[in-house]
Design an enzyme around this catalytic site. Structure first.
Site, PDB file in Angstrom:
ATOM      1  N   ASP A 127       0.862  -1.174   0.000  1.00 32.36           N
ATOM      2  CA  ASP A 127       0.000   0.000   0.000  1.00 32.36           C
ATOM      3  C   ASP A 127       0.906   1.233   0.000  1.00 32.36           C
ATOM      4  OD1 ASP A 127      -3.126   0.807   1.689  1.00 32.36           O
ATOM      5  OD2 ASP A 127      -2.063   1.737   0.023  1.00 32.36           O
TER       6      ASP A 127
HETATM    7  C1  GLC Z   1      -4.287   4.336  -0.277  1.00 30.97           C
HETATM    8  C2  GLC Z   1      -5.165   3.247   0.280  1.00 30.97           C
HETATM    9  C3  GLC Z   1      -5.353   2.087  -0.631  1.00 30.97           C
HETATM   10  C4  GLC Z   1      -5.387   2.593  -2.056  1.00 30.97           C
HETATM   11  C5  GLC Z   1      -3.999   3.099  -2.382  1.00 30.97           C
HETATM   12  C6  GLC Z   1      -3.920   3.685  -3.786  1.00 30.97           C
HETATM   13  O1  GLC Z   1      -3.365   4.744   0.698  1.00 30.97           O
HETATM   14  O2  GLC Z   1      -4.798   2.737   1.560  1.00 30.97           O
HETATM   15  O3  GLC Z   1      -6.554   1.429  -0.250  1.00 30.97           O
HETATM   16  O4  GLC Z   1      -5.742   1.555  -2.944  1.00 30.97           O
HETATM   17  O5  GLC Z   1      -3.561   4.061  -1.454  1.00 30.97           O
HETATM   18  O6  GLC Z   1      -4.729   4.801  -3.905  1.00 30.97           O
END
Ligand code: GLC
Length: 740
Positions: free
Chosen positions: A281
């Site tokens: 993430d």
């Molecule tokens: C964010 C979220 C995740 C998302 C990613 C890309 O921090 O935690 O759920 O898919 O970044 O946007």
């Protein structure tokens, strides 16, 4: 026999039965040509520059050059047929012309948005949920998107956590079924189809159990609890062929998920045999430094790749550190090869090596920009997600010929808020949204009047609009209040310590209630809120979540009875924040309260009733459903038999309607204590008024299994309560004996 040898021979050379190279063979050949930097490049993902969904630290000039040098494998937040084509052209300037993967958060719809996911879960309708993702995938793929960072399958029992809005609530079984429906919707007939996009099971793992419901916070629990409550939706997703996983920000029992070998290597890529890839993430690899698990990005990169995180979203640790770690002998190149292989396999499966621009098609994009069929579905899905919490004196449904209706509250004329938190921004959107005011006005008779007063802002102490709201209410025959939390008050990094109506909304409600007018309260939110006074004093209440592009029409369809609401709560609603965590499938303890007010040396608060405000699975209808004649195929079973459960449901009211019939069990005694209830099945049935339907379920020993204190997953013989009902509290129960 010759054919067998022929097949064996060609397979050995990586050919399929038609003598074509398999994807594995193609990937092996490609890997053999790649330099270490090029392989590491495939493990790198950056965000586009128009909008970031996290703290961005990569700058555009570097990224564009790195793409041309083959040092980037994927981009997120780059969308549109034209935009993705531009970036793809850069990637195809690299030495080996390896195409990019484009990922985005397609969370509850894309160009047409649907209810926030907790609202979708309230529909308990797997068919609608799957169809909504099929539509989202069709629209997103037309905008050049190959990969969605969904479904979020985090079980969550704490409504203070803002991300409950994008999950399926507190129950493992319901969350698993919904997660699988969403993956089926996204991946459709399989990767390689132009309308199929890769799904991503996230956030792995137990992100919803953050201490205090505070986003990004620690998670600490027994491996038994982890395996029993939080991992099943992920295991099911892996077994169902989800293309990717995304790890979570939290540490689990002291080890950040990003470098947690137990979940990534032992379980996911080991026992569960997952062949896809894992993306970190946003920045979570680098975040192992503030976690205190790595002293710098180099150690973080080493720990993450060895543990099984394949792609680095936005922390820049992999590109900067992995080549050095390999050259220093700290990371065996086989880990780089494995990660790169997993990613390249997906690019082949998506057909990107055949045609890197196949998803970047302006014509297809135009066709999907305002698809009326999709909007029609969105209207239906929105109405089916609404939960009716109260309807005293049958105020609802309202008559379209009501002379004057007053709509009062900060959300009545909101436009893009109806998208909820996770929606991709499109410039021309506001005029495409059906507001609550427009939806209601569209359905009122022409000589009826709809008044509007904002009454209060979402989250401040300004009471200056109260007077106008009260005067407006006095002119009406019925008042519809639209209150709750702002669409961006739930979602990522939106934990709230106080989940009452924000600002002075409750004060506004009380002022309007003093007029004595009949009030219907609509609550807009991405999570369970606390609204004790309203729940006790307002006769009609419906939970309208945030319903997407067609929100106003969905709401009006329910208000005026075109649709009879059938939603059920996927999360327990607490009486107050102090009652959190409160969930239906709790253990009994040695001193369970005997009833809602029992506080005598039992597990209870001395200052609060014991039951939640509204229980898991709760939701009313404009009609009434009577449960009768529950019958079981046997009260005494042995070994691997099947228990059949039947019950008659009669629609005894004045409206046709849908009912979600729920099946729970209780294992009365075990080698570890068992929950007082466990959801093991549900069926959403449509029953015409006056009609009776028999609903049937089956149970086998597989449904009775649980993890014991040594992590054995098995069942035990003994006594079980079998329960069927309209929610997790109102059930009919029969006790059985099931010997092993
Ligand atoms: C964010 C979220 C995740 C998302 C990613 C890309 O921090 O935690 O759920 O898919 O970044 O946007």
């Amino acid at each position: 026999m010759k054919r067998v040898y022929f097949l064996l021979a060609i397979t050995a050379f990586g050919m399929n039965a038609f003598g074509q190279k398999t994807i594995d063979q193609k990937v092996s050949e490609l890997l053999s040509k790649m330099t270490l930097e090029e392989k590491v490049g495939q493990l790198v993902q950056y965000s586009g520059f128009e909008y970031a969904t996290g703290p961005q630290n990569s700058n555009s000039a570097n990224v564009l050059n790195e793409i041309k040098q083959g040092k980037v494998g994927s981009m997120l937040n780059v969308a549109g047929a034209g935009e993705t084509r531009k970036f793809q052209e850069l990637a195809l300037q690299s030495r080996l012309r390896i195409p990019l993967l484009f990922g985005q958060d397609v969370i509850h719809g894309y160009r047409t948005t649907f209810p926030v996911n907790l609202g979708q879960a309230a529909s308990w309708d797997l068919g609608l949920i799957e169809k909504s993702e099929r539509i989202a995938a069709t629209e997103a793929s037309a905008y050049g998107i190959h990969w969605t960072f969904a479904p979020m399958v985090d079980v969550a029992r704490d409504p203070r956590w803002g991300r409950v809005m994008e999950g399926s609530g507190e129950d493992t079984y319901l969350g698993t079924q919904i997660g699988l429906a969403r993956i089926r919707g996204f991946q459709g007939k399989g990767l390689g189809n132009l309308d199929a996009i890769m799904a991503c099971a996230k956030h792995f793992a137990a992100y919803g159990a953050a201490v205090g419901g505070r986003d990004y916070n620690s998670v600490d629990m027994s491996l038994r609890q982890l395996n029993e409550t939080y991992l099943p939706p992920f295991k099911a997703a892996a077994e169902a062929g989800v293309a990717t996983f995304m790890n979570s920000f939290n540490d689990i029992n002291g080890i950040p998920a990003t470098a947690n070998k137990y979940i990534l290597r032992d379980l996911l890529k080991g026992k569960w045999n997952f062949k896809g890839f894992v993306v970190s993430d946003w920045g979570s690899i680098g975040e192992m430094v503030p976690h205190g698990y790595a002293k710098d990005n180099k150690e973080a990169a080493e720990k993450a790749i060895l543990a099984g995180s394949d792609m680095d979203m936005e922390s820049r640790a992999y590109m900067a550190e992995l080549p050095k770690l390999v050259q220093e002998g700290k990371v065996d190149p086989k880990f780089i090869d494995d990660a790169a292989r997993r990613i390249l396999v997906k690019k082949f499966e998506m057909g990107l090596f055949d045609d890197p621009y196949r998803f970047s098609n302006e014509k297809r994009q135009k066709e999907q920009t305002n698809n009326q069929e999709n909007r029609k579905f969105g209207r239906e899905f929105g109405s089916k997600s609404i939960v009716l919490l109260k309807n005293e004196k049958n105020i609802l449904p309202l008559s379209r010929s009501t002379k004057t209706i007053a709509l009062i509250g900060p959300f009545g004329k909101e436009t893009s808020a109806n998208h909820g938190f996770w929606s991709v921004a499109f410039k021309d959107d506001s005029q495409r949204i059906v507001t609550q005011f427009d939806g209601i006005k569209n359905q009122l008779d022409k000589n009826s009047t709809l008044l509007y007063a904002k009454g209060a802002n979402v989250d401040d102490q300004d009471g200056s609009m109260f007077a106008e709201a009260v005067e407006t209410a006095k002119k009406a025959d019925v008042v519809i209040m639209t209150l709750g939390e702002g669409h961006a008050m739930s979602g990522e990094a939106k934990s709230r310590s106080n989940i009452h109506f924000s600002g002075v909304q409750e004060e506004l409600l009380k002022e309007v209630a003093k007029t004595g007018k009949p009030i219907v309260l609509m609550i807009n939110a991405g999570r369970p809120l606390v609204f004790d006074w309203a729940a006790d004093n307002i006769p009609a209440i419906m939970y309208t979540w945030w319903l997407g592009t067609e929100a106003g029409n969905s709401i009006a369809d329910v208000l005026f009875g075109t649709v009879n609401p059938g939603g059920k709560l996927p999360m327990t609603f607490p009486r107050t924040e102090g009652q959190i965590p409160v969930y239906y499938n709790h253990y009994n303890t040695g001193r369970p309260a005997k009833n809602n007010t029992d506080r005598n040396y039992v597990s209870a608060y001395i200052d609060l009733d014991n039951d939640p405000k509204f229980p898991f699975g709760y939701g009313l209808s404009y009609t009434q459903f009577k449960y009768a004649d529950m019958n079981l195929s046997s009260l005494n079973l042995k070994g691997n038999q099947t228990l059949k459960i039947g019950i008659n449901i009669t629609n005894s009211g004045n409206y046709d309607g849908e009912e979600v019939v729920q099946l729970y069990i209780r294992d009365l005694f075990g080698k570890v204590v068992r929950p007082v209830k466990e959801l093991k099945g549900f069926q959403k049935v449509f029953i015409k008024k006056g009609e009776t339907k028999t609903v049937s379920f089956t149970l086998t020993p597989e449904d009775l299994k649980f993890y014991d204190d040594e992590l054995n997953f098995d069942w035990e013989g003994g006594e079980f309560d079998i329960m069927v009902g309209t929610n997790s509290q109102d059930v009919q129960t029969k006790r059985i004996n099931w010997l092993k």
